[in-house]
Design a protein around this motif. Structure first.
Motif, mmCIF file in Angstrom:
data_model
loop_
_atom_site.group_PDB
_atom_site.id
_atom_site.type_symbol
_atom_site.label_atom_id
_atom_site.label_comp_id
_atom_site.label_asym_id
_atom_site.label_seq_id
_atom_site.Cartn_x
_atom_site.Cartn_y
_atom_site.Cartn_z
ATOM 1 N N ARG A 29 0.833 -1.206 0.000
ATOM 2 C CA ARG A 29 0.000 0.000 0.000
ATOM 3 C C ARG A 29 0.865 1.252 0.000
ATOM 4 O O ARG A 29 0.601 2.213 -0.729
ATOM 5 C CB ARG A 29 -0.940 0.004 1.222
ATOM 6 C CG ARG A 29 -2.127 -0.918 1.119
ATOM 7 C CD ARG A 29 -3.165 -0.622 2.196
ATOM 8 N NE ARG A 29 -2.629 -0.775 3.534
ATOM 9 C CZ ARG A 29 -2.647 -1.919 4.218
ATOM 10 N NH1 ARG A 29 -3.154 -3.007 3.672
ATOM 11 N NH2 ARG A 29 -2.153 -1.966 5.451
ATOM 12 N N TYR A 30 1.883 1.239 0.853
ATOM 13 C CA TYR A 30 2.801 2.376 0.899
ATOM 14 C C TYR A 30 3.485 2.570 -0.457
ATOM 15 O O TYR A 30 3.536 3.680 -0.994
ATOM 16 C CB TYR A 30 3.860 2.168 1.988
ATOM 17 C CG TYR A 30 5.033 3.101 1.861
ATOM 18 C CD1 TYR A 30 4.928 4.439 2.246
ATOM 19 C CD2 TYR A 30 6.235 2.666 1.321
ATOM 20 C CE1 TYR A 30 6.006 5.306 2.098
ATOM 21 C CE2 TYR A 30 7.307 3.516 1.174
ATOM 22 C CZ TYR A 30 7.184 4.841 1.570
ATOM 23 O OH TYR A 30 8.248 5.699 1.405
ATOM 24 N N ALA A 31 4.000 1.474 -1.020
ATOM 25 C CA ALA A 31 4.783 1.560 -2.256
ATOM 26 C C ALA A 31 3.939 2.012 -3.446
ATOM 27 O O ALA A 31 4.421 2.759 -4.306
ATOM 28 C CB ALA A 31 5.449 0.217 -2.559
ATOM 29 N N VAL A 32 2.685 1.570 -3.513
ATOM 30 C CA VAL A 32 1.812 1.986 -4.619
ATOM 31 C C VAL A 32 1.631 3.503 -4.621
ATOM 32 O O VAL A 32 1.770 4.163 -5.650
ATOM 33 C CB VAL A 32 0.440 1.282 -4.543
ATOM 34 C CG1 VAL A 32 -0.554 1.949 -5.480
ATOM 35 C CG2 VAL A 32 0.569 -0.183 -4.925
ATOM 36 N N HIS A 48 9.438 13.777 -0.808
ATOM 37 C CA HIS A 48 9.625 13.938 0.637
ATOM 38 C C HIS A 48 8.324 14.345 1.329
ATOM 39 O O HIS A 48 8.134 14.060 2.512
ATOM 40 C CB HIS A 48 10.750 14.926 0.957
ATOM 41 C CG HIS A 48 10.587 16.278 0.356
ATOM 42 N ND1 HIS A 48 10.873 16.539 -0.960
ATOM 43 C CD2 HIS A 48 10.175 17.460 0.893
ATOM 44 C CE1 HIS A 48 10.647 17.815 -1.218
ATOM 45 N NE2 HIS A 48 10.226 18.401 -0.110
ATOM 46 N N TYR A 49 7.406 14.997 0.604
ATOM 47 C CA TYR A 49 6.077 15.274 1.157
ATOM 48 C C TYR A 49 5.210 14.012 1.108
ATOM 49 O O TYR A 49 4.451 13.721 2.024
ATOM 50 C CB TYR A 49 5.381 16.384 0.383
ATOM 51 C CG TYR A 49 5.986 17.753 0.565
ATOM 52 C CD1 TYR A 49 6.630 18.104 1.756
ATOM 53 C CD2 TYR A 49 5.928 18.707 -0.446
ATOM 54 C CE1 TYR A 49 7.187 19.367 1.924
ATOM 55 C CE2 TYR A 49 6.485 19.971 -0.288
ATOM 56 C CZ TYR A 49 7.110 20.291 0.901
ATOM 57 O OH TYR A 49 7.662 21.533 1.062
ATOM 58 N N ARG A 50 5.344 13.297 0.011
ATOM 59 C CA ARG A 50 4.558 12.076 -0.186
ATOM 60 C C ARG A 50 4.829 11.071 0.930
ATOM 61 O O ARG A 50 3.918 10.450 1.473
ATOM 62 C CB ARG A 50 4.934 11.469 -1.543
ATOM 63 C CG ARG A 50 3.829 10.691 -2.226
ATOM 64 C CD ARG A 50 4.311 10.128 -3.548
ATOM 65 N NE ARG A 50 4.909 11.146 -4.400
ATOM 66 C CZ ARG A 50 5.797 10.888 -5.355
ATOM 67 N NH1 ARG A 50 6.196 9.648 -5.579
ATOM 68 N NH2 ARG A 50 6.279 11.860 -6.092
ATOM 69 N N ASP A 51 6.105 10.918 1.285
ATOM 70 C CA ASP A 51 6.486 9.951 2.318
ATOM 71 C C ASP A 51 5.766 10.207 3.633
ATOM 72 O O ASP A 51 5.136 9.308 4.193
ATOM 73 C CB ASP A 51 8.003 10.001 2.569
ATOM 74 C CG ASP A 51 8.796 9.339 1.459
ATOM 75 O OD1 ASP A 51 8.312 8.344 0.908
ATOM 76 O OD2 ASP A 51 9.902 9.823 1.158
ATOM 77 N N VAL A 52 5.867 11.440 4.137
ATOM 78 C CA VAL A 52 5.289 11.716 5.456
ATOM 79 C C VAL A 52 3.765 11.645 5.414
ATOM 80 O O VAL A 52 3.131 11.184 6.377
ATOM 81 C CB VAL A 52 5.756 13.079 6.018
ATOM 82 C CG1 VAL A 52 7.259 13.075 6.245
ATOM 83 C CG2 VAL A 52 5.360 14.239 5.131
ATOM 84 N N PHE A 76 1.835 8.922 7.721
ATOM 85 C CA PHE A 76 1.023 9.443 8.821
ATOM 86 C C PHE A 76 -0.468 9.198 8.593
ATOM 87 O O PHE A 76 -1.154 8.648 9.455
ATOM 88 C CB PHE A 76 1.266 10.943 9.011
ATOM 89 C CG PHE A 76 0.545 11.514 10.202
ATOM 90 C CD1 PHE A 76 1.081 11.398 11.478
ATOM 91 C CD2 PHE A 76 -0.683 12.150 10.060
ATOM 92 C CE1 PHE A 76 0.411 11.903 12.586
ATOM 93 C CE2 PHE A 76 -1.360 12.660 11.160
ATOM 94 C CZ PHE A 76 -0.809 12.536 12.426
ATOM 95 N N GLU A 77 -0.972 9.599 7.438
ATOM 96 C CA GLU A 77 -2.416 9.553 7.199
ATOM 97 C C GLU A 77 -2.922 8.155 6.875
ATOM 98 O O GLU A 77 -4.026 7.781 7.281
ATOM 99 C CB GLU A 77 -2.792 10.503 6.051
ATOM 100 C CG GLU A 77 -2.495 11.969 6.330
ATOM 101 C CD GLU A 77 -3.427 12.585 7.366
ATOM 102 O OE1 GLU A 77 -4.316 11.879 7.866
ATOM 103 O OE2 GLU A 77 -3.244 13.779 7.685
ATOM 104 N N LEU A 78 -2.152 7.389 6.125
ATOM 105 C CA LEU A 78 -2.637 6.092 5.665
ATOM 106 C C LEU A 78 -2.081 4.920 6.474
ATOM 107 O O LEU A 78 -2.771 3.926 6.677
ATOM 108 C CB LEU A 78 -2.319 5.914 4.181
ATOM 109 C CG LEU A 78 -2.908 7.017 3.295
ATOM 110 C CD1 LEU A 78 -2.487 6.849 1.854
ATOM 111 C CD2 LEU A 78 -4.432 7.023 3.391
ATOM 112 N N GLN A 79 -0.823 5.027 6.913
ATOM 113 C CA GLN A 79 -0.261 3.956 7.734
ATOM 114 C C GLN A 79 -0.408 4.238 9.224
ATOM 115 O O GLN A 79 -0.151 3.367 10.049
ATOM 116 C CB GLN A 79 1.229 3.759 7.392
ATOM 117 C CG GLN A 79 1.477 3.358 5.947
ATOM 118 C CD GLN A 79 0.892 2.003 5.593
ATOM 119 O OE1 GLN A 79 0.571 1.204 6.462
ATOM 120 N NE2 GLN A 79 0.734 1.746 4.305
#
Length: 200
Positions: free
Chosen positions: A35-38, A148-152, A156-159
């Motif tokens: 999910r994170y990687a997609v 770098h915005y996408r990561d956080v 935070f919001e999805l994981q």
């Protein structure tokens, strides 16, 4: 029985050649990593490549996980982020080497359009269509954010990770996590607002 064992014991068994221990670790952590990687990579194919590299590296002891330093899944998020950053560099290099005015191949374009979420069978056809469109709009908006915005935002919001865990995964301080998350939320809101205006 293996399903009940802690990650560190499964890793020990895996390193001793127990394939079932690897399978248990894979089943336990693959869904969240994928999910994170997609969302991080913007395509299911790139996400599959990232996750495969993460698990192959884990099996080969390429990444040295220390159980005293935290949760295995969070460690794997960090590895996936680093692998995705390598993919970013490769993609950017390929893009920069294209002739001016050229575009991605049709195959690559299809990957970006691959649906991320599957609508519930309980929804009627119109609801499924709307659900799918909303998911696609959200995925597209996230893909437009800087990495770098996408990561956080994803973490935070999805994981639902804490600021401290995200700081550790992204190797930044908590203040930077807060700042990037705030900017990511604003950029995402602006992007989704533009989608809503275009659709109106």
């Amino acid at each position: 029985m293996g399903d009940l064992l802690p990650d560190i014991e499964l890793i020990r068994q895996m390193r001793n050649g127990d394939q079932s221990a690897f399978v248990t670790l894979y089943r336990r952590h693959h869904p969240a990593l994928f999910r994170y990687a997609v969302l991080r990579c913007g395509s299911t194919q790139a996400a599959a490549d990232v996750v495969q590299e993460v698990f192959m590296g884990l099996m080969a002891d390429q990444y040295h996980y220390d159980a005293l330093k935290g949760n295995l899944l969070y460690f794997l998020f960090g590895v996936a982020r680093n692998v995705a950053m390598k993919f970013d560099e490769t993609t950017q290099h390929r893009f920069n080497n294209q002739l001016p005015g050229s575009s991605f191949t049709e195959h690559e374009s299809d990957e970006m359009d691959t649906p991320v979420e599957v609508a519930s069978e309980e929804l009627n056809p119109l609801e499924r269509l709307l659900h799918h469109q909303m998911a696609e709009d959200l995925r597209a908006a996230i893909a437009c954010l800087s990495p770098h915005y996408r990561d956080v935002l994803i973490l935070f919001e999805l994981q639902e990770l804490s600021y401290l865990d995200i700081a550790d995964i992204c190797q930044i301080n908590v203040g930077t996590v807060r700042s990037r998350l705030s900017r990511a939320r604003q950029a995402l809101a602006d992007r989704l607002q533009s989608y809503r205006c275009e659709a109106a």
